[in-house]
Design a protein around this motif. Structure first.
Motif: not given
Length: 190
Positions: A89-116
């Motif tokens: 909830h805090d993350v969504v609130a801090l992103h404010g009106d940008r949350w929908e765009a941030v949440a909708g940004a899709v990038t490839p998943s990291p390799p299975t089992g990898s650290w990030t």
């Protein structure tokens, strides 16, 4: 920079605020945060977001910093637990009106089992002295050698740093009306 010149340690709870402020300064002007964090109260929002992310990474992964907190790196293991509802909830609130765009940004998943490698920041006055590469190498040393480490960056200068540290480019994603995100992986040792 050698380990005799700088010693890293797990980030203590007492240094969370300093580390969050450092990361906010380091990410000033960073394409992803400029796009994803509203301009109104940008620095305050970014600092609060960084603190939330660092606290989560301390609890579920690895966060390293030097004693003066002029450089910080955070990693998460494969499949960390879902963040608590209050944090979400805090993350969504801090992103404010940008949350929908941030949440909708899709990038490839990291390799299975990898650290990030979730974040890396260096005090802007310390840049160009090898601290970033030192932090990356320390992060790689902190995880099992037989597991890959993935990351994403939206700053082309970071790509060169990560390549020098053994990461290879796996994808380039152009976010609609947003930044270009480069996905990279440091392969597992064989």
């Amino acid at each position: 920079m050698s380990s005799t010149e700088l010693a890293l340690r797990p980030l203590p709870v007492a240094a969370l605020d300093d580390a969050a402020a450092l990361l906010a300064a380091a990410f000033e002007g960073y394409p992803w945060t400029q796009w994803g964090v509203p301009a109104q109260d940008h620095a305050v929002r970014l600092t609060r977001l960084q603190r939330l992310y660092l606290q989560y990474a301390r609890e579920h992964g690895i966060v390293l910093a030097d004693a003066d907190v002029t450089g910080v790196v955070a990693l998460l293991p494969p499949d960390p637990p879902e963040p608590p509802t209050s944090m979400q909830h805090d993350v969504v609130a801090l992103h404010g009106d940008r949350w929908e765009a941030v949440a909708g940004a899709v990038t490839p998943s990291p390799p299975t089992g990898s650290w990030t490698l979730e974040t890396l920041g260096v005090d802007p006055v310390r840049r160009g002295r090898g601290l970033g590469a030192f932090l990356v190498r320390a992060a790689l040393d902190a995880v099992p050698a037989d597991i890959p480490v993935a990351l994403e960056t939206s700053d082309p200068r970071n790509v060169r740093l990560y390549e020098r540290c053994g990461f290879g480019l796996t994808a380039t994603t152009h976010i609609p009306d947003g930044p270009t995100v480069v996905s990279m992986v440091h392969p597992a040792a064989t």
